[in-house]
Design a protein around this motif. Structure first.
Motif, PDB file in Angstrom:
ATOM      1  N   SER A  57      85.865  66.283  24.434  1.00 48.04           N
ATOM      2  CA  SER A  57      87.250  66.584  24.096  1.00 48.04           C
ATOM      3  C   SER A  57      87.654  65.940  22.773  1.00 48.04           C
ATOM      4  CB  SER A  57      88.179  66.100  25.217  1.00 48.04           C
ATOM      5  OG  SER A  57      89.522  66.424  24.924  1.00 48.04           O
ATOM      6  N   LYS A  58      87.243  64.696  22.581  1.00 49.64           N
ATOM      7  CA  LYS A  58      87.578  63.982  21.342  1.00 49.64           C
ATOM      8  C   LYS A  58      86.928  64.646  20.132  1.00 49.64           C
ATOM      9  CE  LYS A  58      87.095  59.453  19.111  1.00 49.64           C
ATOM     10  NZ  LYS A  58      86.579  58.059  19.266  1.00 49.64           N
ATOM     11  N   LEU A  59      85.639  64.962  20.237  1.00 47.20           N
ATOM     12  CA  LEU A  59      84.922  65.551  19.103  1.00 47.20           C
ATOM     13  C   LEU A  59      85.395  66.976  18.821  1.00 47.20           C
ATOM     14  CD1 LEU A  59      81.292  64.273  19.822  1.00 47.20           C
ATOM     15  CD2 LEU A  59      82.906  63.425  18.111  1.00 47.20           C
ATOM     16  N   LEU A  60      85.673  67.736  19.878  1.00 44.80           N
ATOM     17  CA  LEU A  60      86.152  69.100  19.686  1.00 44.80           C
ATOM     18  C   LEU A  60      87.548  69.106  19.073  1.00 44.80           C
ATOM     19  CD1 LEU A  60      85.678  72.133  20.029  1.00 44.80           C
ATOM     20  CD2 LEU A  60      86.611  71.954  22.347  1.00 44.80           C
ATOM     21  N   THR A  61      88.404  68.197  19.518  1.00 50.24           N
ATOM     22  CA  THR A  61      89.757  68.101  18.959  1.00 50.24           C
ATOM     23  C   THR A  61      89.714  67.810  17.470  1.00 50.24           C
ATOM     24  OG1 THR A  61      90.777  67.390  21.039  1.00 50.24           O
ATOM     25  CG2 THR A  61      91.904  66.760  19.005  1.00 50.24           C
ATOM     26  N   ASP A  62      88.892  66.854  17.081  1.00 46.31           N
ATOM     27  CA  ASP A  62      88.753  66.487  15.670  1.00 46.31           C
ATOM     28  C   ASP A  62      88.257  67.689  14.856  1.00 46.31           C
ATOM     29  OD1 ASP A  62      88.563  64.643  13.411  1.00 46.31           O
ATOM     30  OD2 ASP A  62      86.398  64.764  13.686  1.00 46.31           O
ATOM     31  N   TYR A  63      87.270  68.389  15.390  1.00 43.88           N
ATOM     32  CA  TYR A  63      86.696  69.557  14.722  1.00 43.88           C
ATOM     33  C   TYR A  63      87.728  70.680  14.599  1.00 43.88           C
ATOM     34  CZ  TYR A  63      83.576  73.650  14.224  1.00 43.88           C
ATOM     35  OH  TYR A  63      82.964  74.812  13.818  1.00 43.88           O
ATOM     36  N   VAL A  64      88.411  70.971  15.698  1.00 42.28           N
ATOM     37  CA  VAL A  64      89.409  72.046  15.691  1.00 42.28           C
ATOM     38  C   VAL A  64      90.529  71.724  14.717  1.00 42.28           C
ATOM     39  CG1 VAL A  64      91.153  73.244  17.070  1.00 42.28           C
ATOM     40  CG2 VAL A  64      88.889  72.840  18.027  1.00 42.28           C
ATOM     41  N   TYR A  65      90.984  70.481  14.702  1.00 42.26           N
ATOM     42  CA  TYR A  65      92.065  70.128  13.785  1.00 42.26           C
ATOM     43  C   TYR A  65      91.691  70.434  12.340  1.00 42.26           C
ATOM     44  CZ  TYR A  65      95.156  67.774  10.678  1.00 42.26           C
ATOM     45  OH  TYR A  65      96.012  67.554   9.630  1.00 42.26           O
ATOM     46  N   HIS A  66      90.529  69.976  11.913  1.00 45.75           N
ATOM     47  CA  HIS A  66      90.148  70.158  10.514  1.00 45.75           C
ATOM     48  C   HIS A  66      89.944  71.640  10.164  1.00 45.75           C
ATOM     49  CE1 HIS A  66      90.049  66.044   9.207  1.00 45.75           C
ATOM     50  NE2 HIS A  66      89.349  65.695  10.267  1.00 45.75           N
ATOM     51  N   THR A  67      89.436  72.434  11.116  1.00 43.26           N
ATOM     52  CA  THR A  67      89.253  73.863  10.819  1.00 43.26           C
ATOM     53  C   THR A  67      90.593  74.589  10.750  1.00 43.26           C
ATOM     54  OG1 THR A  67      88.954  74.448  13.166  1.00 43.26           O
ATOM     55  CG2 THR A  67      86.974  73.934  11.891  1.00 43.26           C
ATOM     56  N   LEU A  68      91.578  74.137  11.526  1.00 37.82           N
ATOM     57  CA  LEU A  68      92.883  74.797  11.509  1.00 37.82           C
ATOM     58  C   LEU A  68      93.755  74.353  10.344  1.00 37.82           C
ATOM     59  CD1 LEU A  68      93.943  74.726  15.301  1.00 37.82           C
ATOM     60  CD2 LEU A  68      92.847  76.580  14.024  1.00 37.82           C
ATOM     61  N   ALA A  69      93.623  73.092   9.946  1.00 44.92           N
ATOM     62  CA  ALA A  69      94.519  72.536   8.931  1.00 44.92           C
ATOM     63  C   ALA A  69      94.088  72.869   7.507  1.00 44.92           C
ATOM     64  CB  ALA A  69      94.607  71.018   9.093  1.00 44.92           C
ATOM     65  N   ALA A  70      92.866  73.367   7.332  1.00 39.44           N
ATOM     66  CA  ALA A  70      92.375  73.681   5.982  1.00 39.44           C
ATOM     67  C   ALA A  70      93.115  74.889   5.403  1.00 39.44           C
ATOM     68  CB  ALA A  70      90.873  73.938   6.029  1.00 39.44           C
ATOM     69  N   LYS A  71      92.833  75.189   4.162  1.00 38.00           N
ATOM     70  CA  LYS A  71      93.525  76.259   3.436  1.00 38.00           C
ATOM     71  C   LYS A  71      93.555  77.571   4.210  1.00 38.00           C
ATOM     72  CE  LYS A  71      92.987  79.297  -0.559  1.00 38.00           C
ATOM     73  NZ  LYS A  71      92.158  79.674  -1.724  1.00 38.00           N
ATOM     74  N   ALA A  72      94.713  78.208   4.231  1.00 39.77           N
ATOM     75  CA  ALA A  72      94.845  79.522   4.876  1.00 39.77           C
ATOM     76  C   ALA A  72      94.030  80.553   4.113  1.00 39.77           C
ATOM     77  CB  ALA A  72      96.309  79.938   4.911  1.00 39.77           C
ATOM     78  N   SER A  73      93.246  81.337   4.847  1.00 39.42           N
ATOM     79  CA  SER A  73      92.421  82.360   4.222  1.00 39.42           C
ATOM     80  C   SER A  73      92.189  83.492   5.223  1.00 39.42           C
ATOM     81  CB  SER A  73      91.090  81.758   3.736  1.00 39.42           C
ATOM     82  OG  SER A  73      90.285  82.724   3.106  1.00 39.42           O
ATOM     83  N   GLY A  74      91.068  83.462   5.933  1.00 40.17           N
ATOM     84  CA  GLY A  74      90.750  84.525   6.870  1.00 40.17           C
ATOM     85  C   GLY A  74      91.779  84.704   7.972  1.00 40.17           C
ATOM     86  N   GLU A  75      92.495  83.620   8.316  1.00 37.17           N
ATOM     87  CA  GLU A  75      93.500  83.706   9.389  1.00 37.17           C
ATOM     88  C   GLU A  75      94.587  84.735   9.091  1.00 37.17           C
ATOM     89  OE1 GLU A  75      96.775  80.278   8.630  1.00 37.17           O
ATOM     90  OE2 GLU A  75      94.704  79.632   8.391  1.00 37.17           O
ATOM     91  N   LEU A  76      94.804  85.043   7.801  1.00 32.38           N
ATOM     92  CA  LEU A  76      95.879  85.947   7.407  1.00 32.38           C
ATOM     93  C   LEU A  76      95.558  87.411   7.694  1.00 32.38           C
ATOM     94  CD1 LEU A  76      96.868  84.158   4.076  1.00 32.38           C
ATOM     95  CD2 LEU A  76      97.986  83.998   6.304  1.00 32.38           C
ATOM     96  N   CYS A  77      94.435  87.637   8.351  1.00 29.58           N
ATOM     97  CA  CYS A  77      94.067  88.996   8.760  1.00 29.58           C
ATOM     98  C   CYS A  77      94.923  89.498   9.913  1.00 29.58           C
ATOM     99  CB  CYS A  77      92.606  89.023   9.204  1.00 29.58           C
ATOM    100  SG  CYS A  77      92.308  88.187  10.798  1.00 29.58           S
ATOM    101  N   LEU A  78      95.595  88.590  10.603  1.00 29.89           N
ATOM    102  CA  LEU A  78      96.189  88.875  11.908  1.00 29.89           C
ATOM    103  C   LEU A  78      97.059  90.134  11.926  1.00 29.89           C
ATOM    104  CD1 LEU A  78      96.135  87.611  14.712  1.00 29.89           C
ATOM    105  CD2 LEU A  78      98.217  86.365  14.131  1.00 29.89           C
ATOM    106  N   LYS A  79      98.062  90.215  11.064  1.00 34.94           N
ATOM    107  CA  LYS A  79      99.020  91.322  11.126  1.00 34.94           C
ATOM    108  C   LYS A  79      98.400  92.657  10.724  1.00 34.94           C
ATOM    109  CE  LYS A  79     101.904  92.209   7.869  1.00 34.94           C
ATOM    110  NZ  LYS A  79     103.037  92.203   6.900  1.00 34.94           N
ATOM    111  N   TYR A  80      97.288  92.605   9.966  1.00 30.18           N
ATOM    112  CA  TYR A  80      96.666  93.855   9.515  1.00 30.18           C
ATOM    113  C   TYR A  80      95.698  94.427  10.552  1.00 30.18           C
ATOM    114  CZ  TYR A  80      98.626  92.406   5.079  1.00 30.18           C
ATOM    115  OH  TYR A  80      99.501  92.015   4.090  1.00 30.18           O
TER     116      TYR A  80
END
Length: 404
Positions: free
Chosen positions: A284-307
Motif C-alpha cells: 500500500s505504501k509503495l503503490l501510493t507513492d507510485y500512484v501519486y507521482h504518476t498522477l501529479a506529473a504534467k497533464a498529457s495523455g489524461e486529457l483524452c477523456l472528453k474526446y
C-alpha cells in the motif's frame, strides 16, 4: 476506465471539502498558524519523470523476477501520418517507458497496457506469475507514467485515438515485435482493441480486462445517470467533464495534501473486493507513492477523456459498432463485481466472426488483477492455452471461473 464515474464525480464535487478538512488543524490554531497556512499551500510536493521511475523501481522491488527498464525511442512522429499523435513546437523524440521481464526462451510474448489514470506498475502483483509462462512486456502509454508527456492538443476523437494507436505502433516497430498477445485493462482495453482493428496482423490474441468503450449512451440507458444529471451536482460534474477537468487536476491542486488523498484512494479502491489477499502495508505504501507521482506529473495523455468518452464513460466511437470487423481471437475478462458492464462484450460477441470468450472472475472488481490475482492469472492462462500447451483446446475452464 480505471477511475470510475461515481468516484470521479465525488472527487470533483468534494474537492473544496477535501481542502478544508485537510487544512482544518492549522486554521483552528493561533493567528500565526493561520497566516502560515498559505505559504504551506504553495509548497507543492515535487514530481518529475525521475521521481516516477524511482517510485516504479521501489514498487517493482516487490517483484522477484529480474527485469529490464528502458525508455524506447519512438521518434518525433510517425512517418507519412496525416494525424500526429502529439502536436508540439518541439520536434524532440518521444519515449515509451517499458519494462521487460526475464522468461524462458521461446515463451510467447505478452504485452500489457494499463488503463486510464494508471500505469504499468499497477500490474506489480502479476509479473512474477505471468513471467513463468510468457515473455512479459508492460508499457506506460504515451503521456502517462514514466513515458514522455508531450502537450496534448488533439481536438477530436479521431486525433485522440491516433495519439495512442500510432504511438503504440511506433513502439512496436522500435521493439521489433511482429506477433504478440495483447492485454489491455479498462481504457487500455479500448486502445488495445482499436489497435488490433487497425493492425490485426501483429496481434495473435487479444485479452480485454474490464474493457471500456463498447457501448454508447444511446445503447446503455442508466436510470442512475439520468437521475444524477437532473441534480445540480450532475450538471456541475457534466460541465467539468466537458471542460476536460480530470481527477489528476484535483491531486495537483491539493498540493501537499495530494499524497494523503491518494493514500485514502488506494486503501479504499484496491481492498473492496479482495479475496483475502488485500494490499499489505508495504504494498500500500509503495503503490501510493507510485500512484501519486504518476498522477501529479504534467497533464498529457489524461486529457483524452472528453474526446473518447461522453459523460458517464460511454464511448463516442463504440467498439460494439466495429464488432463485425474483428479479426483477432479475443478473450474478455471481468471481475464479477466490476462496475464496467460485461453486457457490452456479450452484445459485441454476437457479431464477431472470430473465436470469442467472456470469463468472469469471482471476488474481483474493476482491478481484478490486484484484487484476485490468482483468479486473474488462471483466466489469462486459459485464454492463452493454445500458446502454452500443445493440447490447449482440450483444457476445461479452471474451477471458480465462469463463462458469461
Amino acid at each position: 476506465m480505471s477511475i470510475g464515474l461515481r468516484r470521479w464525480s465525488k472527487s470533483a464535487v468534494n474537492m473544496a471539502e477535501e481542502i478544508n478538512s485537510s487544512s482544518a488543524p492549522a486554521a483552528a490554531g493561533s493567528g500565526t498558524k493561520r497566516r502560515w497556512l498559505w505559504p504551506s499551500v504553495l509548497r507543492w510536493i515535487p514530481t518529475s519523470t525521475d521521481h516516477i521511475i524511482s517510485a516504479e523501481k521501489r514498487l517493482l522491488s516487490l517483484v522477484k523476477t529480474p527485469y529490464k527498464q528502458e525508455q524506447v525511442n519512438i521518434g518525433s512522429g510517425p512517418p507519412g501520418s496525416k494525424i500526429r499523435w502529439f502536436r508540439s513546437t518541439s520536434s524532440e523524440p518521444r519515449f515509451i517507458n517499458t519494462v521487460t521481464f526475464d522468461s524462458k526462451e521461446g515463451s510467447p510474448t505478452l504485452v500489457m497496457v494499463h488503463g486510464y489514470g494508471a500505469s504499468q506498475g499497477f500490474f506489480f502483483r502479476n509479473f512474477d506469475s505471468l513471467a513463468k509462462h510468457f515473455r512479459v512486456i508492460a508499457i506506460d502509454q504515451l503521456g502517462w507514467g514514466g513515458s514522455s508527456r508531450p502537450d496534448f492538443t488533439c481536438k477530436s476523437t479521431e486525433e485522440t485515438e491516433a495519439w495512442f494507436i500510432d504511438s503504440f505502433e511506433e513502439w512496436r516497430k522500435a521493439k521489433n515485435l511482429s506477433n504478440f498477445i495483447l492485454l489491455g485493462h479498462s481504457f487500455g482495453g479500448y486502445v488495445a482493441a482499436k489497435y488490433a482493428l487497425k493492425h490485426p496482423e501483429h496481434v495473435q490474441h487479444l485479452i480485454l480486462v474490464g474493457s471500456a468503450g463498447f457501448t454508447s449512451e444511446t445503447e446503455h440507458k442508466s436510470e442512475w445517470l439520468t437521475r444524477f444529471r437532473a441534480t445540480w451536482k450532475g450538471a456541475f460534474v457534466n460541465h467539468l467533464w466537458e471542460s476536460n477537468f480530470t481527477p489528476q487536476k484535483i491531486v495537483r491542486g491539493l498540493g501537499p495534501w495530494g499524497p494523503n488523498l491518494v493514500r485514502r484512494y488506494t486503501g479504499a479502491r484496491f481492498g473492496a473486493y479482495s479475496s483475502g489477499g488485500g494490499l499489505t502495508n508495504e504494498e500500500s505504501k509503495l503503490l501510493t507513492d507510485y500512484v501519486y507521482h504518476t498522477l501529479a506529473a504534467k497533464a498529457s495523455g489524461e486529457l483524452c477523456l472528453k474526446y473518447i468518452f461522453s459523460f458517464g464513460a460511454f464511448a463516442r466511437s463504440p467498439l460494439l459498432h466495429r464488432a463485425p470487423e474483428w479479426r483477432v481471437p479475443t478473450t474478455f475478462i471481468y471481475g464479477v463485481d466490476d462496475w464496467m458492464n460485461y453486457q457490452g462484450a456479450v452484445e459485441a460477441r454476437k457479431n464477431m466472426k472470430v473465436p470469442c470468450e467472456i470469463i468472469r472472475v469471482p471476488q474481483g472488481g474493476h482491478f481484478v488483477f490486484i484484487e484476485n490475482a490468482s483468479g486473474f492469472h488462471s483466466a489469462v492462462y486459459y485464454a492463452c492455452r493454445r500458446f502454452l500447451s500443445p493440447d490447449g483446446d482440450s483444457h476445461s475452464l479452471p474451477e471458480g471461473l465462469m463463462f458469461a
